[in-house]
Design a protein around this motif. Sequence first.
Motif, PDB file in Angstrom:
ATOM      1  N   LYS A 157       0.834  -1.210   0.000  1.00 27.52           N
ATOM      2  CA  LYS A 157       0.000   0.000   0.000  1.00 27.52           C
ATOM      3  C   LYS A 157       0.865   1.256   0.000  1.00 27.52           C
ATOM      4  CE  LYS A 157      -3.692   2.298   2.578  1.00 27.52           C
ATOM      5  NZ  LYS A 157      -4.619   2.234   3.698  1.00 27.52           N
ATOM      6  N   LEU A 158       1.907   1.261   0.825  1.00 34.28           N
ATOM      7  CA  LEU A 158       2.793   2.422   0.915  1.00 34.28           C
ATOM      8  C   LEU A 158       3.529   2.642  -0.406  1.00 34.28           C
ATOM      9  CD1 LEU A 158       3.838   4.626   2.818  1.00 34.28           C
ATOM     10  CD2 LEU A 158       5.590   3.012   3.597  1.00 34.28           C
ATOM     11  N   PHE A 159       4.056   1.580  -1.004  1.00 29.78           N
ATOM     12  CA  PHE A 159       4.785   1.724  -2.268  1.00 29.78           C
ATOM     13  C   PHE A 159       3.854   2.080  -3.428  1.00 29.78           C
ATOM     14  CE2 PHE A 159       9.177  -0.424  -1.745  1.00 29.78           C
ATOM     15  CZ  PHE A 159       9.405   0.302  -0.600  1.00 29.78           C
ATOM     16  N   ALA A 160       2.623   1.572  -3.419  1.00 31.10           N
ATOM     17  CA  ALA A 160       1.667   1.940  -4.468  1.00 31.10           C
ATOM     18  C   ALA A 160       1.381   3.438  -4.434  1.00 31.10           C
ATOM     19  CB  ALA A 160       0.369   1.140  -4.320  1.00 31.10           C
ATOM     20  N   TRP A 161       1.389   4.014  -3.249  1.00 32.41           N
ATOM     21  CA  TRP A 161       1.194   5.457  -3.082  1.00 32.41           C
ATOM     22  C   TRP A 161       2.461   6.217  -3.454  1.00 32.41           C
ATOM     23  CZ3 TRP A 161       3.899   8.667   0.251  1.00 32.41           C
ATOM     24  CH2 TRP A 161       3.402   9.956   0.406  1.00 32.41           C
ATOM     25  N   ALA A 162       3.636   5.727  -3.008  1.00 27.73           N
ATOM     26  CA  ALA A 162       4.899   6.458  -3.148  1.00 27.73           C
ATOM     27  C   ALA A 162       5.512   6.381  -4.545  1.00 27.73           C
ATOM     28  CB  ALA A 162       5.910   5.940  -2.115  1.00 27.73           C
ATOM     29  N   ALA A 163       5.399   5.253  -5.212  1.00 26.06           N
ATOM     30  CA  ALA A 163       6.077   5.066  -6.508  1.00 26.06           C
ATOM     31  C   ALA A 163       5.670   6.115  -7.545  1.00 26.06           C
ATOM     32  CB  ALA A 163       5.845   3.647  -7.023  1.00 26.06           C
ATOM     33  N   PRO A 164       4.373   6.380  -7.751  1.00 23.31           N
ATOM     34  CA  PRO A 164       4.012   7.390  -8.753  1.00 23.31           C
ATOM     35  C   PRO A 164       4.506   8.793  -8.403  1.00 23.31           C
ATOM     36  CG  PRO A 164       2.078   6.099  -8.109  1.00 23.31           C
ATOM     37  CD  PRO A 164       3.195   5.727  -7.189  1.00 23.31           C
ATOM     38  N   LYS A 165       4.831   9.007  -7.142  1.00 19.97           N
ATOM     39  CA  LYS A 165       5.331  10.308  -6.691  1.00 19.97           C
ATOM     40  C   LYS A 165       6.857  10.378  -6.750  1.00 19.97           C
ATOM     41  CE  LYS A 165       1.446  10.977  -3.464  1.00 19.97           C
ATOM     42  NZ  LYS A 165       0.523  10.364  -4.379  1.00 19.97           N
ATOM     43  N   GLY A 215       7.300  18.510   3.309  1.00 18.02           N
ATOM     44  CA  GLY A 215       6.303  19.096   2.419  1.00 18.02           C
ATOM     45  C   GLY A 215       5.487  18.072   1.656  1.00 18.02           C
ATOM     46  N   THR A 216       5.841  16.779   1.749  1.00 15.98           N
ATOM     47  CA  THR A 216       5.052  15.727   1.103  1.00 15.98           C
ATOM     48  C   THR A 216       3.662  15.720   1.726  1.00 15.98           C
ATOM     49  OG1 THR A 216       7.047  14.398   0.730  1.00 15.98           O
ATOM     50  CG2 THR A 216       4.937  13.250   0.597  1.00 15.98           C
ATOM     51  N   GLN A 217       2.637  15.614   0.882  1.00 13.56           N
ATOM     52  CA  GLN A 217       1.255  15.685   1.346  1.00 13.56           C
ATOM     53  C   GLN A 217       0.645  14.287   1.514  1.00 13.56           C
ATOM     54  OE1 GLN A 217      -0.316  18.635   2.262  1.00 13.56           O
ATOM     55  NE2 GLN A 217       1.807  19.299   2.023  1.00 13.56           N
ATOM     56  N   PRO A 218      -0.157  14.081   2.573  1.00 15.33           N
ATOM     57  CA  PRO A 218      -0.822  12.791   2.774  1.00 15.33           C
ATOM     58  C   PRO A 218      -1.976  12.622   1.783  1.00 15.33           C
ATOM     59  CG  PRO A 218      -1.560  14.350   4.428  1.00 15.33           C
ATOM     60  CD  PRO A 218      -0.496  15.049   3.619  1.00 15.33           C
ATOM     61  N   SER A 219      -2.302  11.375   1.478  1.00  9.65           N
ATOM     62  CA  SER A 219      -3.471  11.055   0.655  1.00  9.65           C
ATOM     63  C   SER A 219      -3.665   9.547   0.614  1.00  9.65           C
ATOM     64  CB  SER A 219      -3.302  11.590  -0.785  1.00  9.65           C
ATOM     65  OG  SER A 219      -2.209  10.978  -1.426  1.00  9.65           O
ATOM     66  N   ASP A 220      -4.840   9.121   0.230  1.00  6.33           N
ATOM     67  CA  ASP A 220      -5.144   7.706  -0.013  1.00  6.33           C
ATOM     68  C   ASP A 220      -4.807   6.795   1.174  1.00  6.33           C
ATOM     69  OD1 ASP A 220      -5.928   8.413  -2.630  1.00  6.33           O
ATOM     70  OD2 ASP A 220      -3.850   8.242  -3.329  1.00  6.33           O
ATOM     71  N   GLY A 221      -5.063   7.259   2.403  1.00  7.40           N
ATOM     72  CA  GLY A 221      -4.821   6.442   3.584  1.00  7.40           C
ATOM     73  C   GLY A 221      -3.375   6.436   4.046  1.00  7.40           C
ATOM     74  N   VAL A 222      -2.528   7.226   3.405  1.00  9.12           N
ATOM     75  CA  VAL A 222      -1.129   7.359   3.815  1.00  9.12           C
ATOM     76  C   VAL A 222      -0.999   8.673   4.579  1.00  9.12           C
ATOM     77  CG1 VAL A 222       1.256   7.579   3.029  1.00  9.12           C
ATOM     78  CG2 VAL A 222      -0.296   5.997   1.863  1.00  9.12           C
ATOM     79  N   GLU A 223      -0.455   8.610   5.768  1.00 14.23           N
ATOM     80  CA  GLU A 223      -0.301   9.784   6.631  1.00 14.23           C
ATOM     81  C   GLU A 223       1.145  10.265   6.597  1.00 14.23           C
ATOM     82  OE1 GLU A 223      -2.896  11.225   8.114  1.00 14.23           O
ATOM     83  OE2 GLU A 223      -4.245   9.685   7.374  1.00 14.23           O
ATOM     84  N   ILE A 224       1.346  11.502   7.056  1.00 13.78           N
ATOM     85  CA  ILE A 224       2.674  12.107   7.110  1.00 13.78           C
ATOM     86  C   ILE A 224       2.910  12.607   8.536  1.00 13.78           C
ATOM     87  CG2 ILE A 224       4.176  13.955   6.223  1.00 13.78           C
ATOM     88  CD1 ILE A 224       3.409  11.994   4.021  1.00 13.78           C
ATOM     89  N   LYS A 225       4.126  12.399   9.049  1.00  9.89           N
ATOM     90  CA  LYS A 225       4.510  12.951  10.353  1.00  9.89           C
ATOM     91  C   LYS A 225       6.019  12.890  10.482  1.00  9.89           C
ATOM     92  CE  LYS A 225       4.128   8.763  13.224  1.00  9.89           C
ATOM     93  NZ  LYS A 225       3.452   8.186  14.390  1.00  9.89           N
ATOM     94  N   VAL A 226       6.526  13.353  11.618  1.00 13.47           N
ATOM     95  CA  VAL A 226       7.948  13.251  11.924  1.00 13.47           C
ATOM     96  C   VAL A 226       8.134  12.095  12.904  1.00 13.47           C
ATOM     97  CG1 VAL A 226       9.938  14.401  12.957  1.00 13.47           C
ATOM     98  CG2 VAL A 226       8.355  15.710  11.517  1.00 13.47           C
ATOM     99  N   ALA A 227       8.972  11.141  12.525  1.00 13.75           N
ATOM    100  CA  ALA A 227       9.326  10.039  13.423  1.00 13.75           C
ATOM    101  C   ALA A 227      10.437  10.543  14.339  1.00 13.75           C
ATOM    102  CB  ALA A 227       9.795   8.828  12.625  1.00 13.75           C
ATOM    103  N   PRO A 228      10.256  10.409  15.656  1.00 11.98           N
ATOM    104  CA  PRO A 228      11.248  10.962  16.573  1.00 11.98           C
ATOM    105  C   PRO A 228      12.582  10.229  16.522  1.00 11.98           C
ATOM    106  CG  PRO A 228       9.601   9.721  17.779  1.00 11.98           C
ATOM    107  CD  PRO A 228       9.156   9.756  16.348  1.00 11.98           C
ATOM    108  N   GLY A 229      13.625  10.995  16.718  1.00  6.39           N
ATOM    109  CA  GLY A 229      14.953  10.430  16.880  1.00  6.39           C
ATOM    110  C   GLY A 229      15.270  10.341  18.356  1.00  6.39           C
ATOM    111  N   GLY A 230      16.537  10.322  18.685  1.00  5.38           N
ATOM    112  CA  GLY A 230      16.976  10.254  20.071  1.00  5.38           C
ATOM    113  C   GLY A 230      17.959   9.126  20.275  1.00  5.38           C
ATOM    114  N   LYS A 231      18.150   8.762  21.524  1.00  3.70           N
ATOM    115  CA  LYS A 231      19.100   7.721  21.904  1.00  3.70           C
ATOM    116  C   LYS A 231      18.481   6.340  21.657  1.00  3.70           C
ATOM    117  CE  LYS A 231      21.691   6.260  26.016  1.00  3.70           C
ATOM    118  NZ  LYS A 231      21.895   6.564  27.448  1.00  3.70           N
TER     119      LYS A 231
END
Length: 161
Positions: free
Chosen positions: A38-46, A82-98
């Motif tokens: 699902k993620l690659f089907a959304w990401a590949a055309p972009k 700046g990537t926009q969410p769509s089609d059930g794919v969400e966008i956020k920042v995954a935290p870093g840290g130790k």
Amino acid sequence: MSWDLPVVKELESRNIAYVSYVGNYMGNTGIFKELIGKLFAWAAPKGLCSNGASLFSAYQDDPCVTPPEELKLEVCLEVPEGTQPSDGVEIKVAPGGKYSVLHAEVKTPEEYGPAWESIVSWMVENNLEIDMSRPSYEFYLNNPEEHPHGHHIIDICMSTK
């Protein structure tokens, strides 16, 4: 199965696109294949599936404490800001840290569990505490279908206090 001795290091936060799942994903490779598809089907055309793109899973819960039907999983792909969410794919920042990081090469999906158990044991032996305020990650460093022996090369990253 083989792995290096874990190391503790700082991970950077990452802008990600992700699809999520709630339920018992443990040992169910079909769920991972479905979410990655699902993620690659959304990401590949972009044009977001370049060879340098980080694909990983984020685990939000401790499976020793959280009931299996409540476990939260996100399959993630690092994307430009700046990537926009769509089609059930969400966008956020995954935290870093130790993080405590175990680099491993596993022969089959069934060997993921022992690799996770290995890093947890190493953390206990080294008096390191898991930080449940941040997810733990499993970075996929290769495509097992392209490996000469079908092995999975991964980094397991346990959030560490």
